[in-house]
Scaffold this motif. Sequence first.
Motif, PDB file in Angstrom:
ATOM      1  N   VAL A  33     -20.108 -20.034  13.611  1.00 32.27           N
ATOM      2  CA  VAL A  33     -21.347 -20.553  13.209  1.00 32.27           C
ATOM      3  C   VAL A  33     -21.466 -19.588  11.823  1.00 32.27           C
ATOM      4  CG1 VAL A  33     -24.097 -20.596  13.221  1.00 32.27           C
ATOM      5  CG2 VAL A  33     -22.361 -21.094  15.191  1.00 32.27           C
ATOM      6  N   VAL A  34     -22.087 -20.390  10.322  1.00 28.10           N
ATOM      7  CA  VAL A  34     -22.181 -19.643   9.224  1.00 28.10           C
ATOM      8  C   VAL A  34     -23.595 -19.643   8.880  1.00 28.10           C
ATOM      9  CG1 VAL A  34     -21.421 -19.640   6.921  1.00 28.10           C
ATOM     10  CG2 VAL A  34     -19.844 -20.182   8.438  1.00 28.10           C
ATOM     11  N   TYR A  90     -21.348 -17.239  25.546  1.00 22.63           N
ATOM     12  CA  TYR A  90     -22.341 -17.172  24.401  1.00 22.63           C
ATOM     13  C   TYR A  90     -22.999 -18.404  24.016  1.00 22.63           C
ATOM     14  CZ  TYR A  90     -20.234 -12.642  24.042  1.00 22.63           C
ATOM     15  OH  TYR A  90     -19.642 -11.582  24.203  1.00 22.63           O
ATOM     16  N   LEU A  91     -24.296 -18.434  24.577  1.00 24.40           N
ATOM     17  CA  LEU A  91     -24.944 -19.971  24.186  1.00 24.40           C
ATOM     18  C   LEU A  91     -26.109 -19.994  22.933  1.00 24.40           C
ATOM     19  CD1 LEU A  91     -26.221 -20.053  28.192  1.00 24.40           C
ATOM     20  CD2 LEU A  91     -23.985 -20.891  26.919  1.00 24.40           C
ATOM     21  N   SER A  92     -26.097 -20.998  22.443  1.00 25.81           N
ATOM     22  CA  SER A  92     -27.099 -21.143  21.474  1.00 25.81           C
ATOM     23  C   SER A  92     -27.062 -20.032  20.373  1.00 25.81           C
ATOM     24  CB  SER A  92     -28.534 -21.182  22.074  1.00 25.81           C
ATOM     25  OG  SER A  92     -29.021 -22.174  23.092  1.00 25.81           O
ATOM     26  N   THR A 103     -27.728 -16.087  23.289  1.00 24.86           N
ATOM     27  CA  THR A 103     -27.934 -15.833  24.728  1.00 24.86           C
ATOM     28  C   THR A 103     -26.874 -15.387  25.176  1.00 24.86           C
ATOM     29  OG1 THR A 103     -30.047 -17.080  24.748  1.00 24.86           O
ATOM     30  CG2 THR A 103     -29.015 -16.730  26.986  1.00 24.86           C
ATOM     31  N   LEU A 104     -26.555 -14.443  26.157  1.00 22.16           N
ATOM     32  CA  LEU A 104     -25.535 -14.182  26.801  1.00 22.16           C
ATOM     33  C   LEU A 104     -25.400 -14.714  28.306  1.00 22.16           C
ATOM     34  CD1 LEU A 104     -25.012 -12.078  24.411  1.00 22.16           C
ATOM     35  CD2 LEU A 104     -23.756 -10.789  26.117  1.00 22.16           C
ATOM     36  N   LEU A 111     -28.855 -12.521  29.082  1.00 19.60           N
ATOM     37  CA  LEU A 111     -29.585 -11.481  28.146  1.00 19.60           C
ATOM     38  C   LEU A 111     -29.835 -12.539  26.778  1.00 19.60           C
ATOM     39  CD1 LEU A 111     -27.190  -8.152  28.278  1.00 19.60           C
ATOM     40  CD2 LEU A 111     -29.407  -8.622  29.029  1.00 19.60           C
ATOM     41  N   ASP A 112     -30.927 -12.469  26.356  1.00 22.24           N
ATOM     42  CA  ASP A 112     -31.333 -12.755  25.024  1.00 22.24           C
ATOM     43  C   ASP A 112     -31.083 -11.721  24.232  1.00 22.24           C
ATOM     44  OD1 ASP A 112     -31.933 -15.716  25.885  1.00 22.24           O
ATOM     45  OD2 ASP A 112     -33.853 -15.210  26.530  1.00 22.24           O
ATOM     46  N   CYS A 113     -30.424 -12.105  23.179  1.00 22.03           N
ATOM     47  CA  CYS A 113     -29.924 -10.908  22.110  1.00 22.03           C
ATOM     48  C   CYS A 113     -30.353 -11.293  20.734  1.00 22.03           C
ATOM     49  CB  CYS A 113     -28.640 -10.444  22.337  1.00 22.03           C
ATOM     50  SG  CYS A 113     -28.054  -9.903  23.792  1.00 22.03           S
TER      51      CYS A 113
END
Length: 133
Positions: A33-34, A90-92, A103-104, A111-113
């Motif tokens: 993702v850029v 790794y989500l979203s 989100t992991l 875990l929302d990071c």
Amino acid sequence: MQRPLNTITLSFLLFSGAACTQDNKPLQIRDEVVGIVGSETVTYMRYNTEEQPCITLQLESAGVAKTLCHYTDQQGNTVDVTTDVAAVDYLSPKFTADVFEVTLDLISYYLDCRIPLTETTIGEPVCTFKDMD
């Protein structure tokens, strides 16, 4: 007796060399993702998490890259995705203003990071523990 030992040693060296060649192949990016922070292009890279469970963020012009493997939740508990979990996804992944959010999925919880970014620095992840729904 000297001859068989040399053959065994040579065989071992050849086998070891072949194993090293396989391990040194470059990892293939599975997700990229850029985003833009100020005038800086930032790239998120995720690999096959079975081969490389960490992610990488890279600031293109600044020449700064950071591999992220450690994530700390709001209670100060740190998870090392290379040793502390059976699997990670790794989500979203997305960029918002001066933060990278992801989100992991750690199988039994999330875990929302948020990872703060500037045009020259990549900060440490700040995460919030979240139960699975």
